[in-house]
Design an enzyme around this catalytic site. Structure first.
Site, short mmCIF file in Angstrom:
data_model
loop_
_atom_site.label_atom_id
_atom_site.label_comp_id
_atom_site.label_asym_id
_atom_site.label_seq_id
_atom_site.Cartn_x
_atom_site.Cartn_y
_atom_site.Cartn_z
N GLY A 1 -10.40 -8.42 -0.69
CA GLY A 1 -9.02 -8.97 0.27
C GLY A 1 -8.14 -10.15 0.26
N LYS B 1 -19.18 -16.65 1.13
CA LYS B 1 -20.86 -16.58 1.30
C LYS B 1 -21.73 -15.60 0.61
CE LYS B 1 -21.69 -17.08 6.68
NZ LYS B 1 -21.72 -16.30 7.94
N GLY C 1 -12.42 -3.79 0.49
CA GLY C 1 -14.01 -3.49 1.22
C GLY C 1 -14.63 -2.67 0.02
N ARG D 1 0.84 -0.84 0.23
CA ARG D 1 0.18 0.45 0.15
C ARG D 1 0.66 1.30 -0.10
NH1 ARG D 1 -4.85 -1.81 3.95
NH2 ARG D 1 -6.30 -2.60 2.55
#
Ligand code: ADP
Ligand code: MG
Length: 393
Positions: free
Chosen positions: A350, A197, A373, A37
């Site tokens: 992620g 999920k 996110g 990052r």
């Protein structure tokens, strides 16, 4: 709406406040374990330096709500100095008279890193006075923190109310890659969606269904689709509440002529544990007490064949429990197939990004998003507040 970038403004002789996402992982001694990052925002910082700006860099680190020695930016300041190859100023705070007087001393080309923004609860609360205090340090605001753009905080949206506000080069690259895939893909356009999920990816699935030609589903979420089609999935992760939703998505795809492809076979394990007994079986033969932990070899080949025909591929979500080596083959095969396809490839999320990096295939993708996110919210079609706050081009 396209946003202004640092290429649209003159920064010479100006003080430029740059929000970056330097929220890097550290070990127990504070040593940075992955500086991706930090590296990702070097082009923006260097461009501003070369153009004669005094560059004030700011970021959050972790989730403190008050000054906390565990979350000081000192290790990041050291690494930034190393990567920039020059000394930087590092005040002990992010606002206030001491910071202001250090800023007043800055010359064109100087770089400063402010202390952790989250040492003030007003940062997360997007307090207007706090945002104004940050903004008062500079003449121009640049947001390069794509990974924080889904949050409306003082440093990601608040400051934009008080200064000319433009995107940095990383932010611009992220928006171009993710936005380009969604809005203007070269076809055929496939999305590979996996992960645990359906519930966490429902909005992504719905948004993509209207855009892609082909949707390849893997990971735990495939189980709910398979169950919706009548297959027994044994002890696999299943979301019974979403069976109707899965059926609706399948029907919606059929109506649109979008092809949804589900696994033909799976790797099943006696327990979700790396040392558990496991084998590949057809989807119609999942043993009662076993759990699906990966896509099987037939599915790997099927997905690879489909991906080879595509010109644009968007990937979010691993195909199996890739953290456990025996169950990482499906994710590896899909990553390899995307790399080999020659398609424009965009990876976001992620765990998906961690997977392609671990597999050593990150540099074979056209774009690997730095926003976990934020990338997901973008793929849901949501407006990111940190982007919305920037000046329109
Ligand atoms: P991303 O972070 O890329 O958006 P997710 O967080 O949605 O991805 O999903 C990653 C998680 O999904 C991983 O922890 C992985 O172990 C889990 N997962 C993938 N396949 C399965 C499966 N068949 N059963 C249980 N968990 C799974
Ligand atoms: Mg995840």
């Amino acid at each position: 709406m396209t946003k202004k970038t640092i290429d649209d403004i003159d920064v010479r002789g100006k003080r430029v406040l740059v929000r970056v996402d330097f929220n890097v992982p550290q070990d127990d001694d504070g040593k940075i374990t992955d500086d991706t990052r930090i590296r990702a925002s070097l082009p923006t910082i260097n461009a501003l330096v070369e153009r004669g700006a005094a560059v004030i860099v700011m970021s959050h680190l972790g989730r403190p709500t008050r000054p906390d020695p565990l979350y000081v930016m000192a290790p990041i300041a050291d690494r930034l100095e190393e990567l920039l190859g020059r000394a930087i100023a590092f005040p002990p705070d992010s606002i206030g008279p001491d910071v202001a007087s250090m800023v007043a001393e800055m010359q064109p080309g100087d770089v400063m890193l402010l202390e952790n923004l989250r040492f003030y609860p007003q940062e997360e609360a997007n307090d207007p006075d706090h945002a104004r205090a940050l903004a008062s340090l500079a003449d121009v605001y640049v947001n390069d923190a794509f990974g924080s753009a889904h949050r409306a905080h003082a440093s990601t949206t608040g400051v934009a109310a008080y200064l000319p506000a433009v995107s940095g080069l990383l932010m611009q690259r992220e928006l171009a890659a993710l936005g380009g895939a969604l809005d203007n893909p070269e076809r055929p356009f496939a999305a590979v969606i996996g992960g645990a999920k359906v519930s966490t990816k429902l909005a992504v699935l719905q948004h993509l269904l209207a855009r892609v030609d082909l949707l390849l589903i893997g990971g735990g979420m495939a189980n709910t689709f398979l169950r919706a089609q009548g297959y027994d999935v044994g002890a696999s992760l299943l979301e019974p509440d979403l069976l109707d939703t899965a059926r609706e998505l399948l029907a919606e795809a059929k109506k649109r002529g979008t092809q949804i492809v589900l696994p033909d076979d799976a790797v099943v394990a006696e327990r979700v544990s790396p040392d558990a007994a496991h084998r590949a079986v057809d989807i119609a033969e999942i043993p009662n007490d076993w759990a699906i932990v990966d896509i099987g070899p037939k599915t790997q080949a099927l997905y690879a064949r489909a991906l080879a025909t595509c010109k644009t591929v968007l990937w979010n979500g691993p195909m199996g429990v890739f953290e456990m080596a025996p169950f990482a083959e499906g994710t590896r095969a899909v990553a390899q197939a995307i790399a080999d396809s020659g398609a424009t490839s965009v990876v976001g999320g992620g765990d998906s990004v961690a997977a392609v990096e671990e597999l050593g295939l990150a540099n074979r993708m056209s774009h690997v998003s730095t926003g976990g996110g934020a990338a997901l919210e973008f793929l849901e079609g949501r407006t990111l507040p940190g982007v919305a706050a920037l000046d329109d081009a």
